[in-house]
Every structure is written in C-alpha cells, then in structure tokens.
Design an enzyme around this catalytic site. Structure first.
Site, PDB file in Angstrom:
ATOM      1  CG  ASP A  81      -2.367   0.821   1.041  1.00  0.00           C
ATOM      2  OD1 ASP A  81      -2.294   1.455   0.090  1.00  0.00           O
ATOM      3  OD2 ASP A  81      -3.009   0.584   1.889  1.00  0.00           O
ATOM      4  CG  HIS A  89      -6.435  -1.044   5.118  1.00  0.00           C
ATOM      5  ND1 HIS A  89      -5.443  -1.617   4.785  1.00  0.00           N
ATOM      6  CD2 HIS A  89      -6.663   0.355   4.611  1.00  0.00           C
ATOM      7  CE1 HIS A  89      -4.876  -0.941   3.848  1.00  0.00           C
ATOM      8  NE2 HIS A  89      -5.489   0.008   3.756  1.00  0.00           N
ATOM      9  CB  CYS A 122      -5.569   8.911  -0.296  1.00  0.00           C
ATOM     10  SG  CYS A 122      -7.393   9.483  -0.707  1.00  0.00           S
ATOM     11  CG  ASN A 151      -1.751   2.611   4.738  1.00  0.00           C
ATOM     12  OD1 ASN A 151      -1.388   2.906   3.762  1.00  0.00           O
ATOM     13  ND2 ASN A 151      -2.709   1.562   4.601  1.00  0.00           N
TER      14      ASN A 151
HETATM   15 ZN    ZN Z   1      -5.004   1.463   1.967  1.00  0.00          ZN
END
Ligand code: ZN
Ligand code: COA
Length: 316
Positions: free
Chosen positions: A13, A204, A237, A246
């Site tokens: 990620d 998450h 993002c 995160n």
């Molecule tokens: Zn994520």
C-alpha cells in the site's frame, strides 16, 4: 494481556504510491528486516499489471528473494486470475483481493463495475481453491467514498456476505480515504463480527483526516483483534492530495503497548526499520514516534536548571 495481530502493508500500500522506483534488493532487505519484528502478516507486494503499478513491477523477484520467517504470513495483492497464477507460482501464504463497495470508486480505481469485479474475484477464488493458500478480500471505502459519500451499511454487509459465501478466510474493512470516525467504526465492526463470526476480520485505516488512531480505539471497543498499518505511515490517497497515508505502524504499536495490549511486535526493531525509509523513498515520512521518540525516552535536565537549583541552595 489481550493479543492483537498486526499486519504490515508499507511495501504494498505504501510503495505503490511512491514516485521513484525502489530497488528490488532494497525492498528485499527491508522485508527481511520486517520479518524479524514480530508481525502476524506482511503484505509483500502486488501482482498487478506492471503498467498499472510500475513501482511493484518486480513482484516475482521480491517474493523469490525474501527470507521467510516461520510464524509470519506472506500475503500479496492479487487483482485478477493472471495475478493469481503469478502469485501462486511464488508460494504465497495468502492472496489479498480488492474491490470497492462504492460503484464510482470501483470504476475509478479498477475501471470496472462492482459486478464485473465480483465476477473476476470469484474466478480468482476458484483458481486458488481451498488448498493451502488462504484468500482475504479487502473491501475499499466501507466507511465512506470520496465520490458517493456514505455507503449504506446494508450494502457493505451484503458484499461481505457474498465473499463469505465464496468461502474466503478473511475480509478487511478499509477506510481507503480516511472518512471513518470512531463511533461509526465501532458500530460497523460490531455488525460485521456478529453477522460473520467465522471470518478473519481486519480493519484498515488511513490517517487522511487524523482520525486513524481514534478509529483503532473504536474498533478495539468492538472486539477487533487484527489491524493493517504501514511503517512510517506510508501510503497515499489520490482523492485527498497532500494527506498522510495509512495509520503509522510505530505510532499504533507505541499506543497499544502503553495500553497493555500484546501486539507481538518489537517496537525498537520497527522503529529501526522505519528509520531506513527516508533513504529508500527520498523523503520524510509522517511517523510521529520517529520524530518525537517514545513517551519515556527522557531528555537530560538542561544545565541552566542545575545552576539555578545550586543558586537556590546557596541562598537558603
Ligand atoms: Zn489502504
Ligand atoms: N499481471 C500482469 N499483467 C497484467 C495483469 C496481471 N495481474 N493483469 C493484466 N495485465 C496486463 C495485460 O496482459 C495487458 O497487457 P498488454 O497491454 O501488454 O496486453 C494489460 O495489463 C491490460 O490488461 P486488461 O486485462 O485489459 O486489464 P485492465 O487494463 O482492465 O487492468 C487491472 C486491470 C486490475 C489488472 C489493472 O487495472 C490494475 O492492476 N490496476 C491496479 C489496481 C490496484 O492495485 N490498485 C491499488 C490497490 S487498491
């Protein structure tokens, strides 16, 4: 002490969002260091199209190069049957499938309708079968979508149910763009746990709006034991430019340690691994504990305080 299970996602990620390519050897060395930290799971890489995610185009080489530690599960992101075949060839422990519970988010991230995604993922589950490799499904935007807004809870539960029926081992509720808030997290976590007690449930969080640690507390209230987090708080993002990624692994472990949970992790080793990140990615990370130190990393009393107390003693 209540046992929690922490899952590192930085090398998937996190790295998938980095502009510059991180050397395969450096990725392997970092994952080998992470394998010594006590994680329940490490999401190593992603078997997507190298055109879609060039940062992880070395997935096979990374999987072949790492030294696996017993007790750690090595999971990878798998988008389709092609990815599943590549991943199975590398001896993965778990395949992590992704789709969004929001129609516009699924279309923008995966360029398919949700039904098309589900059909594709059902095929992937078929290919992996019920053998030794487990399947987890990460459902994006369950706490809100940056295009649609709130996603109805019944819709979230229905998607979890469809995957549970396929026989997957686990489902991850993802707050992909940091829209979750603690009371919402507690309520939805309870609902999913009660409806699907047999599923391995992971939460998450992204810290896009600074609520990720608070959301973790909401999930703990609902009895959640398993969390994804990212070394250094890597991750991004595209819908919240400049926002942090995160929830930061070391910030999370630091908090959970203080609260008396058994995370299985060696915080100092996690911090040492996190300290390597700026050298790999070429920029600082949002880690708070790396900047501020642990709560009881004390500072020496400044010299002027000593001389002041001597003066006071002299006057007495
Ligand atoms: Zn994520
Ligand atoms: N591994 C390697 N190559 C793959 C692949 C895989 N798993 N899946 C598709 N490809 C290749 C195809 O061979 C094709 O290559 P070509 O252009 O040289 O012929 C190309 O990718 C496009 O294939 P197509 O089947 O049309 O897929 P697509 O363009 O619809 O892409 C995804 C579908 C899901 C593979 C792609 O959108 C993707 O990987 N997206 C990233 C999603 C993601 O990981 N997001 C972040 C996590 S939430």
């Amino acid at each position: 002490m209540k046992r929690l299970y922490l899952q590192e996602v930085a090398t998937r990620d996190g790295f998938q969002n980095e502009k510059s390519f991180i050397d395969t050897e450096q990725k392997i060395a970092l994952i080998d260091a992470l394998s010594q930290c006590g994680y329940a799971k490490i999401e190593v890489t992603s078997f997507t199209s190298p055109k879609a995610i060039p940062a992880l185009r070395d997935a096979e080489a990374v999987m072949a190069g790492i030294q696996r530690q017993s007790g750690v599960e090595y999971t990878v992101l798998v988008p389709n049957v092609r990815g599943a075949e590549r991943a199975l060839g590398c001896g993965i422990d778990e395949a992590n499938l992704v789709m969004s519970v929001s129609e516009p988010h699924n279309r923008s991230n995966l360029r398919m309708t949700r039904e098309q995604s589900f059909a594709q993922l059902r095929e992937v589950v078929g290919v992996i079968g019920r053998g030794p490799v487990a399947v987890n499904v990460s459902l994006s935007t369950v706490f809100g979508c940056p295009m649609q807004g709130d996603v109805p809870v019944d819709e979230v539960l229905a998607w979890v149910g469809r995957f549970a029926e396929l026989g997957v081992r686990g489902v991850t509720l993802c707050d992909t763009t940091g829209m979750a808030y603690p009371t919402q997290v507690e309520t939805l976590s309870r609902q999913v746990r009660e409806r699907f007690p047999e599923l391995q449930l992971t939460l998450h969080f992204h810290n896009t709006r600074g609520m990720a640690l608070a959301n973790t507390l909401g999930a703990l209230q609902a009895g959640i034991e398993r969390f994804d987090a990212s070394l250094g708080g890597l991750g991004g993002c595209p819908y919240a430019p400049g926002a942090s990624g995160n929830v930061c692994m070391e910030d999370l472990v630091h908090m959970l340690d203080l609260m008396g949970y058994d995370t299985g992790l060696h915080l100092d080793r996690v911090l040492a691994a996190s300290a390597r990140l700026p050298g790999l990615i070429g920029h600082a990370t949002p880690s708070q504990i790396l900047k501020a130190g642990k709560r009881l990393d004390l500072h020496p009393i400044p010299a002027h305080v000593h001389s002041l107390s001597q003066q006071v003693a002299h006057h007495d």
